[in-house]
Each structure stands twice: as C-alpha cells, then as structure tokens.
Design a protein around this motif. Structure first.
Motif, mmCIF file in Angstrom:
data_model
loop_
_atom_site.group_PDB
_atom_site.id
_atom_site.type_symbol
_atom_site.label_atom_id
_atom_site.label_comp_id
_atom_site.label_asym_id
_atom_site.label_seq_id
_atom_site.Cartn_x
_atom_site.Cartn_y
_atom_site.Cartn_z
ATOM 1 N N MET A 1 0.976 -1.165 -0.005
ATOM 2 C CA MET A 1 0.021 -0.214 -0.200
ATOM 3 C C MET A 1 1.030 1.277 -0.063
ATOM 4 N N ARG A 2 0.510 2.280 -0.325
ATOM 5 C CA ARG A 2 0.955 3.564 -0.669
ATOM 6 C C ARG A 2 0.126 4.444 -0.424
ATOM 7 N N THR A 3 0.692 5.869 0.122
ATOM 8 C CA THR A 3 -0.439 6.855 0.458
ATOM 9 C C THR A 3 -0.217 7.886 -0.823
ATOM 10 N N VAL A 4 -1.322 8.277 -1.494
ATOM 11 C CA VAL A 4 -1.261 9.440 -2.508
ATOM 12 C C VAL A 4 -2.060 10.455 -2.031
ATOM 13 N N TYR A 5 -2.087 11.504 -2.497
ATOM 14 C CA TYR A 5 -2.610 12.705 -2.580
ATOM 15 C C TYR A 5 -3.407 13.257 -3.326
ATOM 16 N N VAL A 6 -4.733 13.562 -3.212
ATOM 17 C CA VAL A 6 -5.765 13.832 -4.337
ATOM 18 C C VAL A 6 -5.827 15.409 -4.415
ATOM 19 N N TYR A 7 -5.803 15.778 -5.656
ATOM 20 C CA TYR A 7 -6.156 16.987 -5.889
ATOM 21 C C TYR A 7 -7.090 17.430 -7.024
ATOM 22 N N ASP A 8 -7.961 18.625 -6.861
ATOM 23 C CA ASP A 8 -8.952 18.784 -8.041
ATOM 24 C C ASP A 8 -8.182 19.138 -9.373
ATOM 25 N N LYS A 9 -8.515 18.225 -10.437
ATOM 26 C CA LYS A 9 -7.945 18.578 -11.731
ATOM 27 C C LYS A 9 -8.107 19.873 -12.228
ATOM 28 N N ASN A 10 -9.150 20.515 -12.002
ATOM 29 C CA ASN A 10 -9.432 21.931 -12.533
ATOM 30 C C ASN A 10 -8.644 23.013 -11.865
ATOM 31 N N THR A 11 -8.677 22.949 -10.595
ATOM 32 C CA THR A 11 -7.980 23.972 -9.759
ATOM 33 C C THR A 11 -6.885 23.657 -9.345
ATOM 34 N N GLY A 12 -6.362 22.412 -9.197
ATOM 35 C CA GLY A 12 -5.112 21.957 -8.479
ATOM 36 C C GLY A 12 -5.098 21.977 -6.878
ATOM 37 N N ASN A 13 -6.550 22.469 -6.181
ATOM 38 C CA ASN A 13 -6.408 22.431 -5.034
ATOM 39 C C ASN A 13 -6.564 21.039 -4.369
ATOM 40 N N TYR A 14 -5.891 20.966 -3.333
ATOM 41 C CA TYR A 14 -5.867 19.778 -2.553
ATOM 42 C C TYR A 14 -6.961 19.252 -2.001
ATOM 43 N N LEU A 15 -7.350 17.753 -2.075
ATOM 44 C CA LEU A 15 -8.755 17.382 -1.614
ATOM 45 C C LEU A 15 -8.556 16.630 -0.308
ATOM 46 N N TRP A 16 -7.745 15.187 -0.565
ATOM 47 C CA TRP A 16 -7.545 14.391 0.665
ATOM 48 C C TRP A 16 -6.373 13.566 0.261
ATOM 49 N N SER A 17 -6.029 12.831 1.248
ATOM 50 C CA SER A 17 -5.002 11.763 0.986
ATOM 51 C C SER A 17 -5.726 10.326 1.305
ATOM 52 N N GLN A 18 -5.099 9.465 0.617
ATOM 53 C CA GLN A 18 -5.839 8.045 0.804
ATOM 54 C C GLN A 18 -4.702 6.866 0.615
ATOM 55 N N SER A 19 -4.786 5.888 0.903
ATOM 56 C CA SER A 19 -4.157 4.492 0.793
ATOM 57 C C SER A 19 -4.525 3.943 -0.491
ATOM 58 N N ILE A 20 -3.648 3.457 -1.425
ATOM 59 C CA ILE A 20 -4.029 2.647 -2.289
ATOM 60 C C ILE A 20 -3.077 1.515 -2.560
ATOM 61 N N PRO A 21 -3.412 0.536 -3.013
ATOM 62 C CA PRO A 21 -2.498 -0.766 -3.502
ATOM 63 C C PRO A 21 -1.333 -0.129 -4.501
ATOM 64 N N ASN A 22 -0.211 -1.183 -4.217
ATOM 65 C CA ASN A 22 0.857 -0.734 -5.316
ATOM 66 C C ASN A 22 0.392 -0.945 -6.807
ATOM 67 N N ARG A 23 -0.233 -2.133 -6.937
ATOM 68 C CA ARG A 23 -0.784 -2.499 -8.165
ATOM 69 C C ARG A 23 -2.133 -3.127 -7.999
ATOM 70 N N ILE A 24 -2.884 -3.030 -9.008
ATOM 71 C CA ILE A 24 -4.165 -4.062 -9.025
ATOM 72 C C ILE A 24 -4.345 -4.973 -9.874
ATOM 73 N N TYR A 25 -4.578 -6.202 -9.520
ATOM 74 C CA TYR A 25 -4.527 -7.431 -10.299
ATOM 75 C C TYR A 25 -6.036 -7.900 -10.635
ATOM 76 N N ASP A 26 -6.006 -8.445 -11.779
ATOM 77 C CA ASP A 26 -7.317 -9.014 -12.207
ATOM 78 C C ASP A 26 -7.480 -10.618 -11.592
ATOM 79 N N HIS A 27 -8.663 -11.065 -11.827
ATOM 80 C CA HIS A 27 -9.016 -12.439 -11.171
ATOM 81 C C HIS A 27 -7.959 -13.596 -11.579
ATOM 82 N N ALA A 28 -7.151 -12.976 -12.809
ATOM 83 C CA ALA A 28 -6.321 -14.048 -13.448
ATOM 84 C C ALA A 28 -4.803 -13.858 -13.017
#
Length: 158
Positions: A1-28
């Motif tokens: 897992m890693r922490t990412v920081y999310v911002y508004d694409k239009n304004t660049g303003n910071y919105l929130w942080s969240q943890s996401i997996p390093n990679r996402i795998y399908d069922h196969a």
C-alpha cells in the motif's frame, strides 16, 4: 500500500489523502493498474496554516492564501440617486411627499374636529392656514420646473 494525495484536476487544490495498493491485479493475476490517476501524487504536502490552502503545481505543493471575500461597497446616497431613472426618482419623491402630508394631516383633522365640537381649536386660525398652505405646497411638488431632479421642499411656517 502507498499513500497518495488527491487534488482537483481543474483548480489543483488539495482534496484528501488515501492509501491505495501498489498494483491492482485481475482475477487471473494480471496487473491491470500500477500507476496513479491524473489527479494524484505521491508527493506529500506540507502543513497548511489556517487561512491558506494547498495547490498542486504539477511538480510540487504550494501554499496559497485563501481569497478574502470582498466587502460590497455601499453606494453613497448621491450615487444611489444618480443611478435612478427619472421615473424612479419621481416615485421616491412622491412617496416622501405623501409621507410628509400624512405626518401633518392630524393637525387639519384636529382643528376641524375641535371646531365641529364647538371647542376652541388648539391651533390658531393663522396656524391652521399655515398648515393648509404647507399641504398645498407639498401637493404641488411634482409641478415644480426641476421635478424630479431638482426639488425644493416646502417648509412649514409656524
């Protein structure tokens, strides 16, 4: 897992942080995602003091002062008056005139009531006629040559 920081694409303003997996795998077991969305960064923002907000520049976070709400300027009476149409000015002047008439009519009514009841009026006949003359002058305000831009208000003589 890693922490990412999310911002508004239009304004660049910071919105929130969240943890996401390093990679996402399908069922196969195939990797289907190993990057960031286009509104995320792994660059951690600095502390943001009150009255400021964080903005993503594309390479770094910057601290920007929040905009101070503009206090609406209240126009002066002269500015407000100058912005009115002739019809609006005439309407205001007539309303003021009508209020002045309403404010003095009680003296006419009192004088007439006292006479009708055989009571000596509080106002003398001279005062009563001055009130009547004042009322008539008020009624004539819209007939003045400068109306509605230049009005001379009559004064009550005692």
């Amino acid at each position: 897992m890693r922490t990412v920081y999310v911002y508004d694409k239009n304004t660049g303003n910071y919105l929130w942080s969240q943890s996401i997996p390093n990679r996402i795998y399908d069922h196969a077991g195939h990797c289907t995602w190993d990057g960031l969305n286009d509104n995320m960064t792994e660059v951690a923002p600095q502390e943001c003091p009150e009255g400021y907000h964080l903005h993503w520049t594309g390479t770094a976070w910057e601290t920007i002062a929040d905009p101070v709400p503009e206090t609406p300027r209240i126009p002066t009476e002269e500015e407000r008056w100058a912005s009115l149409t002739s019809e609006q000015k005439a309407e205001e002047i007539r309303a003021k005139r009508d209020g002045l008439i309403d404010d003095i009519m009680w003296r006419v009514e009192r004088y007439q009531t006292q006479l009708a009841l055989g009571i000596t009026p509080t106002d003398s006949e001279t005062q009563y006629k001055a009130v009547l003359a004042y009322l008539e002058a008020l009624r004539q305000v819209p007939e003045q040559a400068g109306f509605p831009d230049d009005v001379e208000w009559p004064e009550m003589s005692e």
